[in-house]
Design a protein around this motif. Structure first.
Motif, short mmCIF file in Angstrom:
data_model
loop_
_atom_site.label_atom_id
_atom_site.label_comp_id
_atom_site.label_asym_id
_atom_site.label_seq_id
_atom_site.Cartn_x
_atom_site.Cartn_y
_atom_site.Cartn_z
N LEU A 115 56.06 -27.39 78.68
CA LEU A 115 56.50 -27.59 77.30
C LEU A 115 57.73 -28.49 77.31
O LEU A 115 58.47 -28.56 78.30
CB LEU A 115 56.83 -26.25 76.64
CG LEU A 115 55.65 -25.29 76.45
CD1 LEU A 115 56.14 -23.90 76.10
CD2 LEU A 115 54.72 -25.81 75.36
N GLU A 116 57.98 -29.17 76.21
CA GLU A 116 59.06 -30.15 76.18
C GLU A 116 60.44 -29.53 76.20
O GLU A 116 61.37 -30.08 76.76
CB GLU A 116 58.91 -31.05 74.95
CG GLU A 116 57.67 -31.96 75.00
CD GLU A 116 57.58 -32.86 73.80
OE1 GLU A 116 58.48 -32.80 72.94
OE2 GLU A 116 56.60 -33.64 73.72
N ASN A 117 60.58 -28.36 75.56
CA ASN A 117 61.92 -27.74 75.48
C ASN A 117 61.80 -26.27 75.11
O ASN A 117 60.70 -25.75 74.89
CB ASN A 117 62.77 -28.48 74.44
CG ASN A 117 62.03 -28.67 73.11
OD1 ASN A 117 61.47 -27.72 72.56
ND2 ASN A 117 62.02 -29.89 72.60
N GLU A 118 62.95 -25.61 75.02
CA GLU A 118 62.99 -24.18 74.69
C GLU A 118 62.45 -23.90 73.30
O GLU A 118 61.83 -22.86 73.06
CB GLU A 118 64.42 -23.65 74.80
CG GLU A 118 64.92 -23.50 76.22
CD GLU A 118 66.28 -22.83 76.26
OE1 GLU A 118 66.63 -22.10 75.29
OE2 GLU A 118 67.01 -23.03 77.25
N GLU A 119 62.69 -24.81 72.38
CA GLU A 119 62.23 -24.59 71.01
C GLU A 119 60.71 -24.48 70.98
O GLU A 119 60.15 -23.63 70.28
CB GLU A 119 62.71 -25.73 70.11
CG GLU A 119 62.26 -25.60 68.65
CD GLU A 119 62.75 -24.33 67.99
OE1 GLU A 119 62.09 -23.88 67.02
OE2 GLU A 119 63.77 -23.77 68.42
N GLN A 120 60.03 -25.34 71.72
CA GLN A 120 58.58 -25.24 71.79
C GLN A 120 58.14 -23.93 72.43
O GLN A 120 57.14 -23.33 72.03
CB GLN A 120 58.00 -26.43 72.56
CG GLN A 120 58.05 -27.75 71.80
CD GLN A 120 57.16 -28.80 72.43
OE1 GLN A 120 56.54 -28.59 73.48
NE2 GLN A 120 57.07 -29.96 71.78
N ALA A 121 58.88 -23.48 73.41
CA ALA A 121 58.56 -22.21 74.07
C ALA A 121 58.65 -21.05 73.07
O ALA A 121 57.79 -20.17 73.04
CB ALA A 121 59.49 -21.97 75.25
N GLY A 159 62.54 -16.53 86.60
CA GLY A 159 62.63 -17.23 85.32
C GLY A 159 63.81 -16.75 84.50
O GLY A 159 64.27 -15.61 84.64
N ARG A 160 64.29 -17.64 83.64
CA ARG A 160 65.37 -17.29 82.70
C ARG A 160 64.75 -16.96 81.35
O ARG A 160 64.00 -17.76 80.80
CB ARG A 160 66.36 -18.45 82.56
CG ARG A 160 67.53 -18.16 81.62
CD ARG A 160 68.49 -19.34 81.57
NE ARG A 160 67.88 -20.50 80.96
CZ ARG A 160 67.83 -20.74 79.65
NH1 ARG A 160 68.36 -19.86 78.79
NH2 ARG A 160 67.27 -21.83 79.18
N PHE A 161 65.04 -15.80 80.84
CA PHE A 161 64.43 -15.34 79.60
C PHE A 161 64.74 -16.28 78.43
O PHE A 161 65.88 -16.69 78.22
CB PHE A 161 64.94 -13.93 79.27
CG PHE A 161 64.48 -13.42 77.92
CD1 PHE A 161 63.18 -13.01 77.73
CD2 PHE A 161 65.36 -13.38 76.84
CE1 PHE A 161 62.75 -12.55 76.50
CE2 PHE A 161 64.95 -12.92 75.60
CZ PHE A 161 63.63 -12.50 75.43
N ILE A 175 58.51 -15.15 77.17
CA ILE A 175 58.41 -16.45 77.84
C ILE A 175 59.72 -16.75 78.54
O ILE A 175 60.81 -16.41 78.03
CB ILE A 175 58.01 -17.57 76.86
CG1 ILE A 175 57.61 -18.83 77.61
CG2 ILE A 175 59.11 -17.85 75.83
CD1 ILE A 175 56.86 -19.85 76.76
N TYR A 176 59.65 -17.37 79.73
CA TYR A 176 60.81 -17.61 80.58
C TYR A 176 60.80 -19.05 81.08
O TYR A 176 59.73 -19.62 81.35
CB TYR A 176 60.78 -16.68 81.79
CG TYR A 176 60.78 -15.21 81.46
CD1 TYR A 176 61.93 -14.44 81.57
CD2 TYR A 176 59.61 -14.57 81.02
CE1 TYR A 176 61.93 -13.08 81.26
CE2 TYR A 176 59.61 -13.22 80.70
CZ TYR A 176 60.76 -12.48 80.83
OH TYR A 176 60.76 -11.15 80.51
#
Length: 441
Positions: free
Chosen positions: A47-53, A165-167, A66-67
């Motif tokens: 994914l491109e970034n955290e926002e998409q995650a 992974g980082r939460f 998701i992490y």
């Protein structure tokens, strides 16, 4: 492109990928889910970034969280090697904040001392912030997967993969308890499981501004689930008792219970085969569990022997009143086969769904019969997924269709030559799925 770990629920495995695909479509995300393995509770995606995650799983029922992926390996040495190579520029913002570690192990148990040893093995990460078990600024998860699940001693199982992974975000899996049927004020014998109703609504792309219809609404399980995600819901049922409710409770009561009354359009009593909805009225999705005819034979309005009811036709008067307006009038019903219902449902969807609108309907089947030939088809609908919930000797399948874009005036293209149920599911259900005829093989 950054990689992320989707931690999946170990339930309804065949539903997980279709749900994530639907949620990605809702959010306009391009994500490759081909790596999904029904046997594993993790899925690595780009994914491109955290926002998409966050967008991908914010309303998921079958994802847990998701992490951001910091490292992985088939052995602990491989994992630590990858973590050491994680870019310092990306890890720097998390060096001096409060944190904690979660140890998540599948197919193996870890003692407290073992968990502590695992946490201390990451000392080279140089996390200088305070450890805070409640409400830390950051949470790091170590996710272990072990194979050989049939080995009796969990300590003897072999490591298959391990991730750090980082939460980033949780899903909405916790709302299953909120909508639990045991806590719902108005339910009936056919009320649909809350978890699967929510999953069906996700796969049906229920969302704000969309109109969702259930032609077999019963006590409104799918209506409530769709409205939880912001969709406007309308339903109908041939059984007026369920629509009207009992005592002081009805579908409206459930909407009030969950604070969703703004999303409830209406329900009405009606025979699906004589549906009053105008052909030009379009729906974004149809989400339903058609009656299987198990608890009682499947029926529609009409009569096998019309002459028997000749004296009860609306044109006949009783004491000056039309018979169908009398309070004790009961309309006659005739048997209706489930395969005919599926045919009619697909035809109805081809007329009333918007282009790319979805039909999500449940179909029961004996396990011995299930196969591609059992799935109904329609020239105006594309089957995009089948999700199976298995029981003992039978299953129910969620069929998901998409309305193909119209290339004509949108007229109904009937497709009647598809009688797939040579024997009624109800008959097999009650005889225990034994004595299968040669014609069914």
């Amino acid at each position: 492109m950054p990689k992320y770990i989707v931690l999946l629920a170990q339930a309804h495995e065949t539903f997980r990928k279709p749900e994530l695909e639907a949620l990605a479509e809702l959010e306009g995300l391009k994500v490759d889910l081909s790596g999904h393995d029904e046997k594993k509770p993790v899925l690595v995606v780009d994914l491109e970034n955290e926002e998409q995650a966050r967008l991908l799983i914010k309303r998921s029922i079958l994802a847990r969280g998701i992490y951001e992926l910091w490292g992985f390996g088939q052995t602990w040495d491989e994992l630590h090697e990858h973590v050491r190579k994680f870019p310092a520029s990306k890890s720097a913002p998390y060096k001096n904040v409060s944190f904690k570690f979660d140890i998540i192990s599948f197919q193996k148990s870890r003692s407290t001392s073992e968990q502590r040893d695992i946490m201390e093995s990451f000392g080279y990460m140089d996390l200088t912030g305070p450890i805070r078990m409640k409400k830390p600024d950051e949470t790091f998860a170590v996710i272990e997967l072990y194979n050989n699940p049939h080995v009796q001693l969990k300590s003897d199982r072999e490591l298959e993969a391990v991730y750090l992974g980082r939460f980033i975000a949780n899903s909405q899996r916790d709302i299953i308890d909120k909508y639990d049927l045991k806590k719902r004020k108005y339910i009936g014998t056919t009320s649909f499981d809350a978890e699967l109703a929510l999953i069906s609504s996700n796969i049906g792309l229920a969302a704000p501004g969309k109109i969702i219809y259930d032609p077999f609404a019963g006590t409104g399980s799918f209506l409530v689930a769709a409205s939880h995600f912001g969709a406007l819901a309308i339903g109908s049922d041939i059984d007026g008792r369920q629509i009207r409710g009992k005592k002081k409770h009805s579908i409206t009561t459930n909407y009030k219970q969950y604070g969703l009354t703004d999303f409830f359009l209406d329900v009405f009593v009606g025979d699906f085969t004589h549906n009053p909805i105008r052909p030009k009225f379009k729906l974004d999705a149809i989400i339903c569990d058609p009656p299987y005819g198990v608890r009682e034979g499947l029926k529609v309005l009409g009569s096998k022997n019309p002459e028997r009811y000749a004296d009860k036709l609306p044109t006949k008067l009783e004491n000056g009143d039309l018979s169908h307006l009398r309070p004790d009038y009961i309309p006659p019903k005739k048997p209706y086969h489930f395969d005919a219902l599926l045919d009619d449902l697909l035809d109805f969807a081809s007329v009333h769904l918007i282009d790319n609108g979805r039909l999500c309907c449940w179909m029961p089947t004996a396990n011995e019969d299930y196969g591609e030939r059992m799935i109904p088809q329609h020239p105006e609908l594309e089957l995009i997924s089948t999700c199976v919930q298995e029981f003992n000797k039978w299953s129910r399948v969620l069929l998901v269709y998409v309305r193909r874009p119209r290339t004509t005036d949108g007229a109904n293209l009937a497709f009647k030559d598809r009688r797939i149920y040579r024997e009624q599911f109800r008959d097999k259900y009650f005889r225990g799925f034994h004595l299968t005829s040669k014609d069914d093989s």
